[in-house]
Scaffold this motif. Structure first.
Motif, PDB file in Angstrom:
ATOM      1  N   VAL A 308       3.812  50.491  43.669  1.00 15.52           N
ATOM      2  CA  VAL A 308       2.351  50.329  43.164  1.00 15.52           C
ATOM      3  C   VAL A 308       2.318  51.597  42.091  1.00 15.52           C
ATOM      4  O   VAL A 308       2.734  52.317  42.248  1.00 15.52           O
ATOM      5  CB  VAL A 308       1.303  50.144  44.142  1.00 15.52           C
ATOM      6  CG1 VAL A 308       1.407  48.697  44.910  1.00 15.52           C
ATOM      7  CG2 VAL A 308       0.904  51.273  44.997  1.00 15.52           C
ATOM      8  N   VAL A 312      -3.823  52.304  41.858  1.00 13.62           N
ATOM      9  CA  VAL A 312      -4.341  51.298  42.795  1.00 13.62           C
ATOM     10  C   VAL A 312      -4.268  51.970  44.136  1.00 13.62           C
ATOM     11  O   VAL A 312      -4.627  51.157  44.861  1.00 13.62           O
ATOM     12  CB  VAL A 312      -3.561  50.113  42.458  1.00 13.62           C
ATOM     13  CG1 VAL A 312      -3.681  49.534  40.993  1.00 13.62           C
ATOM     14  CG2 VAL A 312      -2.152  50.102  42.852  1.00 13.62           C
ATOM     15  N   MET A 316      -6.028  50.426  47.406  1.00 17.25           N
ATOM     16  CA  MET A 316      -5.145  49.415  48.407  1.00 17.25           C
ATOM     17  C   MET A 316      -5.513  49.928  49.705  1.00 17.25           C
ATOM     18  O   MET A 316      -5.527  49.315  50.502  1.00 17.25           O
ATOM     19  CB  MET A 316      -3.698  49.797  47.888  1.00 17.25           C
ATOM     20  CG  MET A 316      -2.722  48.999  48.756  1.00 17.25           C
ATOM     21  SD  MET A 316      -1.041  49.107  48.468  1.00 17.25           S
ATOM     22  CE  MET A 316      -1.027  50.756  48.959  1.00 17.25           C
ATOM     23  N   ASN A 319      -8.889  49.022  51.013  1.00 18.95           N
ATOM     24  CA  ASN A 319      -9.092  47.733  51.288  1.00 18.95           C
ATOM     25  C   ASN A 319      -8.299  46.931  52.346  1.00 18.95           C
ATOM     26  O   ASN A 319      -8.338  46.180  53.302  1.00 18.95           O
ATOM     27  CB  ASN A 319      -8.720  46.826  50.170  1.00 18.95           C
ATOM     28  CG  ASN A 319     -10.010  46.808  49.372  1.00 18.95           C
ATOM     29  OD1 ASN A 319     -10.966  46.049  49.293  1.00 18.95           O
ATOM     30  ND2 ASN A 319     -10.023  47.524  47.956  1.00 18.95           N
ATOM     31  N   ASP A 329      -1.059  40.985  49.131  1.00 15.16           N
ATOM     32  CA  ASP A 329      -2.171  40.811  47.935  1.00 15.16           C
ATOM     33  C   ASP A 329      -1.680  42.146  47.064  1.00 15.16           C
ATOM     34  O   ASP A 329      -2.110  42.154  45.865  1.00 15.16           O
ATOM     35  CB  ASP A 329      -3.561  41.257  48.430  1.00 15.16           C
ATOM     36  CG  ASP A 329      -4.076  39.941  49.015  1.00 15.16           C
ATOM     37  OD1 ASP A 329      -3.848  38.834  48.640  1.00 15.16           O
ATOM     38  OD2 ASP A 329      -4.931  40.032  50.122  1.00 15.16           O
ATOM     39  N   TRP A 330      -0.785  43.013  47.357  1.00 15.44           N
ATOM     40  CA  TRP A 330      -0.358  44.216  46.547  1.00 15.44           C
ATOM     41  C   TRP A 330       1.016  43.943  46.401  1.00 15.44           C
ATOM     42  O   TRP A 330       1.164  44.874  45.323  1.00 15.44           O
ATOM     43  CB  TRP A 330      -0.860  45.392  47.353  1.00 15.44           C
ATOM     44  CG  TRP A 330      -2.220  45.397  47.597  1.00 15.44           C
ATOM     45  CD1 TRP A 330      -3.007  45.165  48.829  1.00 15.44           C
ATOM     46  CD2 TRP A 330      -3.290  45.723  46.710  1.00 15.44           C
ATOM     47  NE1 TRP A 330      -4.452  45.503  48.619  1.00 15.44           N
ATOM     48  CE2 TRP A 330      -4.443  45.801  47.810  1.00 15.44           C
ATOM     49  CE3 TRP A 330      -3.211  46.443  45.484  1.00 15.44           C
ATOM     50  CZ2 TRP A 330      -5.910  46.284  47.024  1.00 15.44           C
ATOM     51  CZ3 TRP A 330      -4.488  47.018  45.001  1.00 15.44           C
ATOM     52  CH2 TRP A 330      -5.690  47.016  45.573  1.00 15.44           C
ATOM     53  N   ARG A 331       1.728  43.502  47.128  1.00 12.91           N
ATOM     54  CA  ARG A 331       3.096  43.487  46.952  1.00 12.91           C
ATOM     55  C   ARG A 331       3.521  42.665  45.589  1.00 12.91           C
ATOM     56  O   ARG A 331       3.128  41.466  45.339  1.00 12.91           O
ATOM     57  CB  ARG A 331       4.114  42.945  47.958  1.00 12.91           C
ATOM     58  CG  ARG A 331       5.455  42.931  47.777  1.00 12.91           C
ATOM     59  CD  ARG A 331       6.117  42.177  49.058  1.00 12.91           C
ATOM     60  NE  ARG A 331       6.379  43.111  50.011  1.00 12.91           N
ATOM     61  CZ  ARG A 331       5.885  42.859  51.182  1.00 12.91           C
ATOM     62  NH1 ARG A 331       5.185  41.711  51.616  1.00 12.91           N
ATOM     63  NH2 ARG A 331       5.939  43.733  52.294  1.00 12.91           N
ATOM     64  N   ASP A 332       4.379  43.188  44.639  1.00 10.13           N
ATOM     65  CA  ASP A 332       4.878  42.593  43.514  1.00 10.13           C
ATOM     66  C   ASP A 332       6.255  42.166  43.713  1.00 10.13           C
ATOM     67  O   ASP A 332       7.082  42.895  43.731  1.00 10.13           O
ATOM     68  CB  ASP A 332       4.739  43.373  42.197  1.00 10.13           C
ATOM     69  CG  ASP A 332       5.233  42.800  41.077  1.00 10.13           C
ATOM     70  OD1 ASP A 332       5.740  41.615  40.824  1.00 10.13           O
ATOM     71  OD2 ASP A 332       5.229  43.439  40.101  1.00 10.13           O
TER      72      ASP A 332
END
Length: 335
Positions: A308, A312, A316, A319, A329-332
């Motif tokens: 990331v 962010v 991250m 949350n 919700d954060w993994r690309d």
């Protein structure tokens, strides 16, 4: 009659967490492949390599991997192993994993049959996922992680109350449920633990940790810390420095993500708020444009790392710690 499993005495209140790996197949090449994928794990004990207590004593964070490879256990079932664990006065592992004929047939995943040492439903897990889970034995959420594995990769099919009777064959079952850890086995560079060149210090997770493992550019590190602490686009929290502990210790120079995660120990402070990840500033972070931070989950898909942007990181971890969002919700997935 099968001999007793090579399990040490019960630890009592100071119980050491860990895994029991039992060889029940007879294919030497498959067995060596399973062991290689699991890696050179800390606290590993094989019956021909000394005493189990000595293996644990050598580790900064106690954990125990008992490897049972006695030929007398070839062909054993999970029921046989469960019965052996009922012997009084012995150490009972958190997780039991067995090789079997499916391990032999599936050369891509080498799935292992797994179940809790005390009770629970059987499920399938890959050697790498079992190894990554073993590296975080004292996580408060370890039980929920094993629950998640058993729900997403069950060894037996259960119908819902309103579904018609159906007996799936093995191929149908594998179409429905892949073993936990398939994503790890499918990566171009799948994780594998190797012994560090020197002993690494424990990392107490009082707050979320960002561990520096590349020491070639101090200016890049200082810039990264600034971007994580003050991303400049958050109206609620002006400085995330209170939520992230920056570990700038040369002892971790060149450490792999697996070696770092193996040293993370949760704080005993019940007031401590942190997420179930460890953050790493490695050579890629320090040298490539954008300085993307490596995020290594410590629950669910343990060890399935992703990157990331520094800006962010603070949002991250806050949350995740609050439970407002989860790791997906954060993994690309394209990264």
């Amino acid at each position: 009659m099968r001999p007793p499993l090579p399990l040490p005495p019960d630890d009592g209140e100071s119980r050491v967490p860990g895994i029991l790996l039992v060889r029940t197949d007879s294919d030497d090449d498959v067995w060596e492949d399973v062991l290689w994928r699991m890696g050179e794990l800390p606290g590993m004990y094989r019956s021909d390599q000394g005493d189990a207590a000595d293996a644990v004593a050598r580790e900064s964070i106690p954990r125990r991997l008992i490897v049972a490879e006695d030929p007398a256990w070839r062909g054993a079932t999970s029921e046989d192993v469960s019965a052996a664990l009922e012997r009084p006065g012995i150490w009972v592992p958190d997780l039991v994993v067995l090789t079997d004929d499916r391990t032999v047939r599936n050369a891509d995943w080498r799935p292992l049959l797994a179940f809790r040492g005390s009770d629970g439903y059987a499920f399938w897990i890959t050697p790498r996922q079992a190894a990554m889970t073993y590296l975080v034995p004292d996580r408060p959420c370890l039980s929920s992680t094993i629950d998640w594995f058993s729900e997403t990769a069950p060894a037996e099919f259960e119908l819902e109350e309103d579904e018609e009777e159906w007996e799936p064959d093995e191929e149908d079952l594998w179409d429905l449920y892949e073993p936990a850890g398939v994503e790890l086995e499918s990566l171009n560079a799948p994780p594998r633990y190797t012994q560090p060149a020197r002993e690494l210090p424990p990392l107490i997770q009082q707050a979320d940790l960002l561990v520096r493992t590349d020491f070639t550019d101090d200016a890049a590190w200082a810039s990264l810390v600034e971007r994580v602490c003050r991303p400049g686009r958050n109206d609620v929290i002006d400085d995330f420095g209170d939520y992230v502990d920056f570990v700038d210790d040369p002892a971790f120079a060149g450490a792999t993500p697996e070696q770092v995660m193996a040293q993370v120990h949760p704080s005993t402070d019940k007031e401590a708020m942190n997420s179930d990840v460890v953050l790493i500033a490695d050579a890629t972070t320090m040298r490539e444009p954008g300085h993307r931070v490596l995020v290594v989950p410590l629950v669910d898909q343990v060890g399935f790392a992703f990157r990331v942007d520094p800006e962010v990181v603070g949002g991250m971890v806050v949350n995740l710690a609050l439970g407002n969002m989860d790791i997906d919700d954060w993994r690309d997935d394209e990264a």
